[in-house]
Motif scaffolding. Structure first.
Motif, mmCIF file in Angstrom:
data_model
loop_
_atom_site.group_PDB
_atom_site.id
_atom_site.type_symbol
_atom_site.label_atom_id
_atom_site.label_comp_id
_atom_site.label_asym_id
_atom_site.label_seq_id
_atom_site.Cartn_x
_atom_site.Cartn_y
_atom_site.Cartn_z
ATOM 1 N N GLN A 53 0.825 -1.192 0.000
ATOM 2 C CA GLN A 53 0.000 0.000 0.000
ATOM 3 C C GLN A 53 0.870 1.257 0.000
ATOM 4 O O GLN A 53 2.067 1.212 0.306
ATOM 5 N N SER A 54 0.248 2.389 -0.333
ATOM 6 C CA SER A 54 0.946 3.667 -0.200
ATOM 7 C C SER A 54 1.299 3.866 1.276
ATOM 8 O O SER A 54 0.494 3.607 2.159
ATOM 9 N N ARG A 62 1.204 8.892 0.454
ATOM 10 C CA ARG A 62 0.718 9.576 -0.742
ATOM 11 C C ARG A 62 1.419 8.954 -1.940
ATOM 12 O O ARG A 62 2.558 8.519 -1.844
ATOM 13 N N HIS A 63 0.731 8.917 -3.071
ATOM 14 C CA HIS A 63 1.297 8.268 -4.258
ATOM 15 C C HIS A 63 2.487 9.076 -4.780
ATOM 16 O O HIS A 63 2.328 10.110 -5.411
ATOM 17 N N THR A 64 3.691 8.585 -4.492
ATOM 18 C CA THR A 64 4.895 9.236 -5.023
ATOM 19 C C THR A 64 5.394 8.501 -6.264
ATOM 20 O O THR A 64 5.955 9.104 -7.157
ATOM 21 N N PRO A 69 3.579 1.599 -8.010
ATOM 22 C CA PRO A 69 2.756 2.516 -7.211
ATOM 23 C C PRO A 69 2.039 1.754 -6.105
ATOM 24 O O PRO A 69 1.821 0.539 -6.197
ATOM 25 N N GLY A 70 1.665 2.480 -5.040
ATOM 26 C CA GLY A 70 0.913 1.855 -3.961
ATOM 27 C C GLY A 70 -0.414 1.311 -4.463
ATOM 28 O O GLY A 70 -1.086 1.936 -5.273
#
Length: 387
Positions: free
Chosen positions: A230-231, A261-263, A282-283
């Motif tokens: 997960q993120s 947060r999606h980095t 991505p998460g």
């Protein structure tokens, strides 16, 4: 023919692809395309119909127009080995995909029966779980069921999952271990996850302090690994620690709930300095199963073993007499949470498979009818007693 002799022939320049996982088998698969003048390469990133491909001449930008199939399982993905146009072509195209050894797939949020390929030709599936928040054992089981169903591309396309021993190897990494107050508590957390993930390595790691990284590096050095979680699970921070430099953007998780947060917005393939290749992703907010019955059975191997001792071979482990699974729950040998999670994942996977399998749909309808008849019979019996 030996690998060295293969590389010493028409494609000696392929040596530059060795750090990316190129070997004798890929060389043999590529032979007919080399005769056509095409170049081998591995997809390191995909973005809007184009992809970055590392080739013998470096990283190039290539168009995927010629490999846009109707089947979403065959789209170009990070980790694919491909044949691309030679230098001098403008634009340059990906002409074909080499057969995938493994493919990590989840179901999409679409109502249609579609799978989303997250990474291909993967040897290790690294499930990142943050220790900064309370452990969600059910989510770990879900990730493991997917990881253990990561099978060969051909088997995947024919809906027959392989066992994880012959596909990608799952590893659970407990990130942010430095936030756990003491070693005793950390040991208990590791033990809880080991019980949830029988037979799977569980490694506590602190990316900020470098603790546990050496063990993880040794595990990942032998092939291609994909980071999942997960993120806020610390995937990008872990990737930077393994790479030895800040390659991936990192943002702090929220203090309120530990969510990130999606980095990372794309899947990126990176070469590790100690050997091996890493795919950061991505998460994942949703982790939908995709043809994961084999994976579910392996995650809950103790339930599968107990089921073999039930009186009836088709025991549903609900209220049947002589059910070894229910007896284990009553005696405390099997946690009820594990059985509930097992049932939930099997039901979800059955619904996914039923979208494309008429036989499974028929079995579900028969089961509904049987349960309906049993319910009506029970009500009639009650009415008879009342009268």
């Amino acid at each position: 023919m030996s690998f060295s002799s293969l590389l010493g022939s028409s494609s000696s320049s392929s040596r530059s692809l060795l750090p990316y996982g190129w070997d004798a088998d890929w060389e043999a698969e590529f032979t007919p395309f080399a005769e056509q003048g095409l170049l081998p390469g591995r997809v390191v990133r995909v973005d809007r119909g184009q992809c970055d491909v590392v080739t013998t001449g470096g990283v190039i930008r290539a168009d995927t127009e010629f490999v846009v199939p109707r089947d979403p399982m065959k789209v170009v993905c990070t980790g694919d080995w491909v044949a691309v146009d030679p230098e001098g072509s403008d634009p340059r195209y990906v002409r074909t995909l080499l057969p995938r050894r493994t493919a990590f797939v989840r179901s999409t949020s679409s109502k249609r029966s579609e799978g989303q390929v997250l990474a291909t030709n993967v040897d290790h599936v690294v499930i990142c779980v943050s220790l900064a928040v309370e452990l969600d054992l059910g989510r770990i089981e879900r990730f493991l069921a997917l990881a253990m169903s990561c099978s060969s591309g051909e088997a995947l396309l024919h809906k027959s999952a392989l066992s994880w021993e012959s596909g990608a190897q799952p590893v659970v990494v407990l990130t942010k271990a430095d936030l756990v107050p003491d070693a005793v508590t950390l040991g208990h957390l590791v033990q809880d996850v080991e019980t949830t993930a029988p037979g799977v390595p569980v490694l506590p790691v602190s990316s900020s302090k470098g603790e546990g990284l050496d063990v993880l590096e040794a595990v990942l050095a032998g092939g291609t690994s994909v980071l999942l979680g997960q993120s806020g699970a610390g995937k990008s921070t872990l990737a930077n620690a393994l790479l030895g430099e800040d390659v991936m953007d990192v943002r702090a998780a929220r203090d309120v709930d530990g969510k990130g947060r999606h980095t990372t917005t794309t899947r990126n393939l990176l070469v590790l300095p100690g050997g091996g290749v890493l795919i950061d992703t991505p998460g994942l907010r949703g982790v939908g199963l995709w043809d994961a019955e084999t994976g579910v059975g392996q995650v809950f191997s103790e339930i599968e073993s107990l089921a073999a001792e039930c009186r009836f071979h088709d025991c549903a482990h609900a209220a049947e007499p002589g059910c070894a699974v229910l007896s284990a729950v009553e005696s405390g040998v099997l946690p009820e949470r594990r059985l509930d999670s097992y049932r939930k994942l099997l039901r979800e996977n059955q619904r996914i498979v039923a979208k494309t399998d008429a036989r499974v749909r028929a079995e579900i309808r028969r089961d509904w009818k049987r349960k309906g008849a049993e319910g009506r019979a029970a009500m009639e019996a009650k009415r008879g007693r009342w009268h």
